[in-house]
Design a protein around this motif. Structure first.
Motif, PDB file in Angstrom:
ATOM      1  N   LYS A  70      16.656   2.102   5.133  1.00  0.00           N
ATOM      2  CA  LYS A  70      15.771   2.805   6.046  1.00  0.00           C
ATOM      3  C   LYS A  70      14.873   1.806   6.763  1.00  0.00           C
ATOM      4  CE  LYS A  70      12.080   6.175   6.121  1.00  0.00           C
ATOM      5  NZ  LYS A  70      11.135   6.919   5.326  1.00  0.00           N
ATOM      6  N   ILE A  71      14.777   1.924   8.063  1.00  0.00           N
ATOM      7  CA  ILE A  71      13.917   1.047   8.846  1.00  0.00           C
ATOM      8  C   ILE A  71      12.496   1.591   8.794  1.00  0.00           C
ATOM      9  CG2 ILE A  71      13.416   0.161  11.139  1.00  0.00           C
ATOM     10  CD1 ILE A  71      16.408   0.279  11.707  1.00  0.00           C
ATOM     11  N   LEU A 104      -2.345   1.032   5.378  1.00  0.00           N
ATOM     12  CA  LEU A 104      -1.218   1.023   6.306  1.00  0.00           C
ATOM     13  C   LEU A 104       0.067   0.560   5.625  1.00  0.00           C
ATOM     14  CD1 LEU A 104      -2.922  -0.397   9.517  1.00  0.00           C
ATOM     15  CD2 LEU A 104      -2.172   1.952   9.120  1.00  0.00           C
ATOM     16  N   VAL A 105      -0.040  -0.481   4.817  1.00  0.00           N
ATOM     17  CA  VAL A 105       1.145  -0.997   4.123  1.00  0.00           C
ATOM     18  C   VAL A 105       1.656   0.030   3.113  1.00  0.00           C
ATOM     19  CG1 VAL A 105       1.959  -2.787   2.540  1.00  0.00           C
ATOM     20  CG2 VAL A 105       0.554  -3.406   4.506  1.00  0.00           C
ATOM     21  N   LEU A 106       0.750   0.686   2.400  1.00  0.00           N
ATOM     22  CA  LEU A 106       1.175   1.718   1.449  1.00  0.00           C
ATOM     23  C   LEU A 106       1.833   2.895   2.167  1.00  0.00           C
ATOM     24  CD1 LEU A 106      -1.837   1.741  -1.034  1.00  0.00           C
ATOM     25  CD2 LEU A 106       0.486   0.942  -1.490  1.00  0.00           C
ATOM     26  N   LEU A 107       1.262   3.299   3.300  1.00  0.00           N
ATOM     27  CA  LEU A 107       1.860   4.398   4.059  1.00  0.00           C
ATOM     28  C   LEU A 107       3.224   4.011   4.608  1.00  0.00           C
ATOM     29  CD1 LEU A 107      -1.263   5.757   5.962  1.00  0.00           C
ATOM     30  CD2 LEU A 107      -0.036   6.859   4.086  1.00  0.00           C
ATOM     31  N   GLN A 108       3.365   2.758   5.004  1.00  0.00           N
ATOM     32  CA  GLN A 108       4.657   2.285   5.496  1.00  0.00           C
ATOM     33  C   GLN A 108       5.692   2.271   4.369  1.00  0.00           C
ATOM     34  OE1 GLN A 108       5.006  -1.905   6.577  1.00  0.00           O
ATOM     35  NE2 GLN A 108       5.991  -1.282   8.499  1.00  0.00           N
ATOM     36  N   SER A 109       5.269   1.871   3.187  1.00  0.00           N
ATOM     37  CA  SER A 109       6.187   1.791   2.056  1.00  0.00           C
ATOM     38  C   SER A 109       6.551   3.157   1.494  1.00  0.00           C
ATOM     39  CB  SER A 109       5.570   0.944   0.941  1.00  0.00           C
ATOM     40  OG  SER A 109       5.373  -0.366   1.384  1.00  0.00           O
ATOM     41  N   PHE A 110       5.610   4.079   1.550  1.00  0.00           N
ATOM     42  CA  PHE A 110       5.821   5.413   0.992  1.00  0.00           C
ATOM     43  C   PHE A 110       5.705   6.454   2.105  1.00  0.00           C
ATOM     44  CE2 PHE A 110       3.988   2.739  -2.343  1.00  0.00           C
ATOM     45  CZ  PHE A 110       5.031   2.778  -3.258  1.00  0.00           C
ATOM     46  N   GLU A 111       6.573   6.321   3.078  1.00  0.00           N
ATOM     47  CA  GLU A 111       6.555   7.140   4.295  1.00  0.00           C
ATOM     48  C   GLU A 111       6.580   8.644   4.002  1.00  0.00           C
ATOM     49  OE1 GLU A 111       6.469   7.423   8.440  1.00  0.00           O
ATOM     50  OE2 GLU A 111       6.798   5.510   7.453  1.00  0.00           O
ATOM     51  N   ASN A 112       7.269   9.052   2.972  1.00  0.00           N
ATOM     52  CA  ASN A 112       7.402  10.482   2.666  1.00  0.00           C
ATOM     53  C   ASN A 112       6.248  11.030   1.830  1.00  0.00           C
ATOM     54  OD1 ASN A 112       9.858  10.503   4.020  1.00  0.00           O
ATOM     55  ND2 ASN A 112      10.985   9.945   2.168  1.00  0.00           N
ATOM     56  N   TRP A 162       2.644  10.599   2.493  1.00  0.00           N
ATOM     57  CA  TRP A 162       1.381  10.296   3.156  1.00  0.00           C
ATOM     58  C   TRP A 162       0.192  10.989   2.502  1.00  0.00           C
ATOM     59  CZ3 TRP A 162       0.222   9.081   8.790  1.00  0.00           C
ATOM     60  CH2 TRP A 162       1.018   8.028   9.226  1.00  0.00           C
ATOM     61  N   LYS A 163       0.299  12.273   2.256  1.00  0.00           N
ATOM     62  CA  LYS A 163      -0.831  13.023   1.677  1.00  0.00           C
ATOM     63  C   LYS A 163      -1.230  12.457   0.318  1.00  0.00           C
ATOM     64  CE  LYS A 163      -1.248  16.362   4.760  1.00  0.00           C
ATOM     65  NZ  LYS A 163      -2.255  16.282   5.775  1.00  0.00           N
ATOM     66  N   LYS A 164      -0.246  12.094  -0.489  1.00  0.00           N
ATOM     67  CA  LYS A 164      -0.543  11.532  -1.802  1.00  0.00           C
ATOM     68  C   LYS A 164      -1.213  10.170  -1.681  1.00  0.00           C
ATOM     69  CE  LYS A 164       3.073  13.954  -4.287  1.00  0.00           C
ATOM     70  NZ  LYS A 164       4.342  13.852  -5.005  1.00  0.00           N
ATOM     71  N   VAL A 165      -0.725   9.329  -0.775  1.00  0.00           N
ATOM     72  CA  VAL A 165      -1.341   8.010  -0.580  1.00  0.00           C
ATOM     73  C   VAL A 165      -2.773   8.175  -0.084  1.00  0.00           C
ATOM     74  CG1 VAL A 165      -1.262   5.871   0.768  1.00  0.00           C
ATOM     75  CG2 VAL A 165       0.846   6.800  -0.206  1.00  0.00           C
ATOM     76  N   LEU A 166      -2.985   9.096   0.845  1.00  0.00           N
ATOM     77  CA  LEU A 166      -4.337   9.322   1.353  1.00  0.00           C
ATOM     78  C   LEU A 166      -5.270   9.852   0.262  1.00  0.00           C
ATOM     79  CD1 LEU A 166      -3.533  10.782   4.873  1.00  0.00           C
ATOM     80  CD2 LEU A 166      -4.617   8.586   4.382  1.00  0.00           C
ATOM     81  N   MET A 167      -4.758  10.739  -0.563  1.00  0.00           N
ATOM     82  CA  MET A 167      -5.600  11.304  -1.619  1.00  0.00           C
ATOM     83  C   MET A 167      -5.841  10.316  -2.752  1.00  0.00           C
ATOM     84  SD  MET A 167      -4.359  15.258  -1.923  1.00  0.00           S
ATOM     85  CE  MET A 167      -5.242  15.419  -3.443  1.00  0.00           C
ATOM     86  N   TYR A 168      -4.768   9.664  -3.221  1.00  0.00           N
ATOM     87  CA  TYR A 168      -4.880   8.848  -4.433  1.00  0.00           C
ATOM     88  C   TYR A 168      -5.302   7.411  -4.183  1.00  0.00           C
ATOM     89  CZ  TYR A 168      -2.489  12.835  -6.453  1.00  0.00           C
ATOM     90  OH  TYR A 168      -2.150  14.095  -6.849  1.00  0.00           O
ATOM     91  N   TYR A 169      -5.096   6.916  -2.984  1.00  0.00           N
ATOM     92  CA  TYR A 169      -5.604   5.582  -2.681  1.00  0.00           C
ATOM     93  C   TYR A 169      -6.824   5.652  -1.766  1.00  0.00           C
ATOM     94  CZ  TYR A 169      -6.628   1.193  -0.665  1.00  0.00           C
ATOM     95  OH  TYR A 169      -7.337   0.106  -0.245  1.00  0.00           O
ATOM     96  N   TRP A 170      -6.656   6.217  -0.587  1.00  0.00           N
ATOM     97  CA  TRP A 170      -7.695   6.149   0.443  1.00  0.00           C
ATOM     98  C   TRP A 170      -8.994   6.809   0.005  1.00  0.00           C
ATOM     99  CZ3 TRP A 170      -8.904   3.189   4.155  1.00  0.00           C
ATOM    100  CH2 TRP A 170      -9.752   3.583   5.176  1.00  0.00           C
ATOM    101  N   LEU A 171      -8.896   7.924  -0.717  1.00  0.00           N
ATOM    102  CA  LEU A 171     -10.095   8.628  -1.178  1.00  0.00           C
ATOM    103  C   LEU A 171     -10.384   8.387  -2.661  1.00  0.00           C
ATOM    104  CD1 LEU A 171      -9.583  12.023   0.683  1.00  0.00           C
ATOM    105  CD2 LEU A 171     -11.033  10.099   1.342  1.00  0.00           C
ATOM    106  N   SER A 172      -9.788   7.352  -3.212  1.00  0.00           N
ATOM    107  CA  SER A 172      -9.953   7.056  -4.632  1.00  0.00           C
ATOM    108  C   SER A 172     -11.405   6.691  -4.970  1.00  0.00           C
ATOM    109  CB  SER A 172      -9.054   5.883  -5.025  1.00  0.00           C
ATOM    110  OG  SER A 172      -9.383   5.410  -6.306  1.00  0.00           O
TER     111      SER A 172
END
Length: 184
Positions: A3-4, A120-128, A130-140
């Motif tokens: 996947k690109i 950004l790098v986490l969102l790029q790596s875990f494209e599917n 996003w909500k989990k990355v935003l909740m568990y990392y960004w708002l950690s």
């Protein structure tokens, strides 16, 4: 099948449509402008400011020669270079307006930039996810406490390390190794 990944710039433009991202930005900006972590105030910022005021010396030896605390900045050149531009801009603004607030804000802005890079790098790596990355990392709460309340700068090497892993995954071995070395 391979996947690109989307470029970070496209992720950045799509990110502004996410409410969780905007909430996190507001929280972090409020913390940047209202908090002054003790370790930044007593150690990190005076170290960088001592070099900004006397850039002819090496940062560590110049700081010690000026009577600075030997514990002031226990990091390497990459961390110094990462914090230098925004801290120096804040220092210049402080001197123009004869205040002492923007140097520390500049220092914390560099942490915020590393925070966004890591997101950004986490969102790029875990494209599917996003909500989990935003909740568990960004708002950690852990990231908010360690970086913005306590003042640690560990986000910078972590962001560089994770970025080097994504480059390694894509086959950019030389660049990944360089970024990994910078993170160490």
């Amino acid at each position: 099948m391979y996947k690109i990944c989307r470029p970070l710039g496209l992720i950045w433009s799509d990110l502004w449509g996410e409410n969780l991202f905007r909430i996190g930005v507001m929280i972090k900006i409020v913390l940047i402008f209202t908090l002054m972590p003790t370790i930044q105030h007593e150690w990190f910022i005076p170290f960088i400011v001592s070099w900004v005021e006397n850039p002819t010396t090496l940062p560590w030896s110049g700081h010690l020669a000026a009577g600075g605390d030997p514990l002031a900045f226990p990091y390497g050149v990459v961390m110094f270079i990462f914090h230098l531009p925004t801290t120096a801009i804040g220092w210049a603004i402080d001197h123009i307006f004869a205040v002492e607030h923007f140097t520390s804000i500049g220092f914390r802005v560099s942490l915020f930039m590393a925070d966004i890079l890591l997101l950004l790098v986490l969102l790029q790596s875990f494209e599917n996810h996003w909500k989990k990355v935003l909740m568990y990392y960004w708002l950690s709460p852990l990231v908010l406490f360690v970086s913005y309340w306590h003042g640690q700068t560990d986000l910078i090497p972590v962001a560089l390390f994770i970025y080097s892993l994504t480059l390694l995954k894509r086959g950019n071995y030389w660049v990944a190794g360089l970024i990994l070395a910078c993170s160490i």
